[in-house]
Write a protein that holds these residues in place. Structure first.
Motif, mmCIF file in Angstrom:
data_model
loop_
_atom_site.group_PDB
_atom_site.id
_atom_site.type_symbol
_atom_site.label_atom_id
_atom_site.label_comp_id
_atom_site.label_asym_id
_atom_site.label_seq_id
_atom_site.Cartn_x
_atom_site.Cartn_y
_atom_site.Cartn_z
ATOM 1 N N GLU A 96 9.913 23.467 -4.931
ATOM 2 C CA GLU A 96 10.487 22.180 -5.337
ATOM 3 C C GLU A 96 9.764 21.496 -6.315
ATOM 4 O OE1 GLU A 96 13.194 20.335 -3.972
ATOM 5 O OE2 GLU A 96 14.057 22.157 -3.448
ATOM 6 N N LYS A 97 8.437 21.467 -6.034
ATOM 7 C CA LYS A 97 7.634 20.812 -6.911
ATOM 8 C C LYS A 97 7.655 21.233 -8.426
ATOM 9 C CE LYS A 97 6.146 17.789 -4.012
ATOM 10 N NZ LYS A 97 6.525 16.394 -4.013
ATOM 11 N N ILE A 98 7.430 22.480 -8.538
ATOM 12 C CA ILE A 98 7.659 23.503 -9.747
ATOM 13 C C ILE A 98 9.035 23.054 -10.646
ATOM 14 C CG2 ILE A 98 7.907 25.728 -10.752
ATOM 15 C CD1 ILE A 98 5.949 26.894 -8.738
ATOM 16 N N SER A 99 10.098 22.997 -9.616
ATOM 17 C CA SER A 99 11.430 22.722 -10.330
ATOM 18 C C SER A 99 11.407 21.443 -10.834
ATOM 19 C CB SER A 99 12.517 22.985 -9.256
ATOM 20 O OG SER A 99 12.466 24.077 -8.810
ATOM 21 N N GLU A 100 10.701 20.375 -10.183
ATOM 22 C CA GLU A 100 10.654 19.268 -10.797
ATOM 23 C C GLU A 100 9.958 19.077 -12.284
ATOM 24 O OE1 GLU A 100 8.894 16.637 -7.948
ATOM 25 O OE2 GLU A 100 10.558 16.696 -6.513
ATOM 26 N N LEU A 101 9.304 20.039 -12.282
ATOM 27 C CA LEU A 101 8.333 20.219 -13.682
ATOM 28 C C LEU A 101 9.100 20.559 -14.879
ATOM 29 C CD1 LEU A 101 4.881 21.249 -12.251
ATOM 30 C CD2 LEU A 101 5.367 18.847 -13.149
ATOM 31 N N GLY A 102 10.295 21.094 -14.440
ATOM 32 C CA GLY A 102 11.028 21.664 -15.478
ATOM 33 C C GLY A 102 10.765 23.099 -16.066
ATOM 34 N N PHE A 103 9.928 24.016 -15.254
ATOM 35 C CA PHE A 103 9.726 25.212 -15.765
ATOM 36 C C PHE A 103 11.177 26.205 -15.853
ATOM 37 C CE2 PHE A 103 5.670 24.037 -14.383
ATOM 38 C CZ PHE A 103 4.845 24.426 -15.642
ATOM 39 N N PHE A 104 11.227 27.398 -16.489
ATOM 40 C CA PHE A 104 12.368 28.057 -16.885
ATOM 41 C C PHE A 104 12.354 28.965 -15.441
ATOM 42 C CE2 PHE A 104 8.808 30.192 -18.941
ATOM 43 C CZ PHE A 104 8.640 31.430 -18.291
ATOM 44 N N GLN A 105 13.394 29.091 -14.932
ATOM 45 C CA GLN A 105 13.924 29.869 -13.623
ATOM 46 C C GLN A 105 12.891 30.878 -13.423
ATOM 47 O OE1 GLN A 105 18.058 31.473 -12.868
ATOM 48 N NE2 GLN A 105 18.231 29.754 -11.181
ATOM 49 N N PHE A 106 12.813 32.054 -14.068
ATOM 50 C CA PHE A 106 12.080 33.069 -13.990
ATOM 51 C C PHE A 106 10.764 32.781 -13.456
ATOM 52 C CE2 PHE A 106 9.544 36.912 -14.734
ATOM 53 C CZ PHE A 106 10.635 37.813 -14.504
ATOM 54 N N ILE A 112 18.448 38.320 -12.427
ATOM 55 C CA ILE A 112 17.038 37.651 -12.779
ATOM 56 C C ILE A 112 16.059 37.051 -11.780
ATOM 57 C CG2 ILE A 112 15.963 35.701 -14.209
ATOM 58 C CD1 ILE A 112 18.461 36.490 -16.326
ATOM 59 N N VAL A 113 16.889 36.196 -10.948
ATOM 60 C CA VAL A 113 16.209 35.713 -9.627
ATOM 61 C C VAL A 113 15.448 36.793 -8.723
ATOM 62 C CG1 VAL A 113 16.366 34.399 -7.547
ATOM 63 C CG2 VAL A 113 17.504 33.722 -9.676
ATOM 64 N N ILE A 114 16.242 37.725 -8.525
ATOM 65 C CA ILE A 114 15.628 39.097 -7.584
ATOM 66 C C ILE A 114 14.699 39.796 -8.298
ATOM 67 C CG2 ILE A 114 16.293 41.177 -6.735
ATOM 68 C CD1 ILE A 114 19.341 39.987 -6.299
ATOM 69 N N ILE A 115 14.679 39.863 -9.655
ATOM 70 C CA ILE A 115 13.650 40.613 -10.272
ATOM 71 C C ILE A 115 12.354 39.832 -10.369
ATOM 72 C CG2 ILE A 115 13.031 41.479 -12.685
ATOM 73 C CD1 ILE A 115 15.861 42.276 -13.199
ATOM 74 N N ALA A 116 12.650 38.531 -10.695
ATOM 75 C CA ALA A 116 11.253 37.744 -10.703
ATOM 76 C C ALA A 116 10.815 37.671 -9.275
ATOM 77 C CB ALA A 116 11.868 36.119 -10.901
ATOM 78 N N VAL A 117 11.555 37.474 -8.089
ATOM 79 C CA VAL A 117 11.060 37.417 -6.945
ATOM 80 C C VAL A 117 10.292 38.859 -6.622
ATOM 81 C CG1 VAL A 117 11.118 37.388 -4.386
ATOM 82 C CG2 VAL A 117 12.629 35.836 -5.964
ATOM 83 N N SER A 118 10.859 39.915 -6.957
ATOM 84 C CA SER A 118 10.403 41.184 -6.886
ATOM 85 C C SER A 118 8.994 41.349 -7.411
ATOM 86 C CB SER A 118 11.156 42.353 -7.287
ATOM 87 O OG SER A 118 12.535 42.090 -6.500
ATOM 88 N N ALA A 119 9.013 40.993 -8.672
ATOM 89 C CA ALA A 119 7.887 41.124 -9.551
ATOM 90 C C ALA A 119 6.550 40.274 -9.131
ATOM 91 C CB ALA A 119 8.257 40.449 -11.150
ATOM 92 N N GLY A 120 6.853 39.118 -8.391
ATOM 93 C CA GLY A 120 5.873 37.942 -7.993
ATOM 94 C C GLY A 120 5.405 38.815 -6.737
#
Length: 251
Positions: free
Chosen positions: A154-164, A231-239
């Motif tokens: 939630e905090k990261i989303s408020e800062l406006g970073f890109f979704q990945f 893209i969301v699934i790949i990002a989570v998997s990569a993390g």
């Protein structure tokens, strides 16, 4: 009612549907039905980030308007409110002021508070951890990890970073937290915790709607939604993969 007012009502309703995760066929059908309820003929094209509407009436030139939608999330409650609104207009034509007031009220409809969403996320992680054969300790660990991950997301989303980046960092937190839990309490299985905790990040509704749009023949929007979910699934998997690689190299 004037043509510009009908376009405003129809596009605003479509905007709310698109911004809250509705299917393409539902958006286009709702916008067209609102135009028809006021005696106009409309054609609507819904895209991944905007709406295109062309409206005409006998003896009146065709007018084409566009509405861009940038911020999107999933809110089934608002979709249901717009469905009820469109049915109401089809049964009885509302004045421009009445329709705009209802649409403004839908936009301002209360959202779930952060504490309620955190509670739902923790419950989701706990239940899915147990569902995938995790122990009670695994479930408790999943609750703690889901709580931390959701708050930070939630905090990261408020800062406006890109979704990945948002979901990559969330996956990194889940993977790192699960590994740390296993290191602190040997009876905890990090794999069970990871499997349960990632359920709060997976875009199930977006993926399902993308497949439904493709089946309905709306290939452009369907493929866009499908790849958005991937893209969301790949990002989570990569993390998660990054945290596991760091752990294995450090052993």
């Amino acid at each position: 009612m004037e043509l510009k007012n009908v376009i405003d009502i129809a596009l605003t309703a479509g905007e709310i549907l698109l911004a809250n995760g509705a299917e393409t066929y539902r958006i286009e059908d709702t916008v067209v039905k609102i135009c028809e309820a006021y005696g106009f003929t409309g054609e609507c094209l819904s895209m991944s980030n905007g709406l295109l509407l062309s409206v005409e009436q006998s003896g009146v030139d065709k007018v084409t308007s566009m509405k861009k939608v940038n911020k999107k999330h999933v809110d089934l409650y608002r979709i249901e409110l717009i469905n009820s609104f469109s049915r109401q207009i089809c049964e009885k034509s509302l004045s421009y002021e009445e329709a705009k007031k209802i649409l403004d009220d839908i936009k301002k409809a209360p959202k779930f508070t952060l504490s309620v969403r955190i509670m739902a996320a923790c419950m989701t992680g706990f239940i899915y951890t147990l569902f995938f054969n995790g122990s009670l300790l695994d479930g408790i660990s999943s609750i703690i990890i889901c709580l931390i991950t959701y708050v930070i997301l939630e905090k990261i989303s408020e800062l406006g970073f890109f979704q990945f980046l948002e979901f990559y960092l969330s996956g990194l937190l889940i993977g790192g937290g699960s590994i740390l839990s296993e290191m602190l309490i040997s009876s905890i299985n990090k794999h069970n915790v990871i499997t349960g905790a990632i359920m709060i990040l997976l875009p199930g509704v977006v993926l399902t709607n993308g497949i439904k749009d493709i089946l309905y023949g709306d290939f452009s929007s369907g493929v866009a939604k499908f790849f958005e979910a991937m893209i969301v699934i790949i990002a989570v998997s990569a993390g998660i993969g990054t945290s596991l690689i760091i752990y294995l190299k450090g052993m």
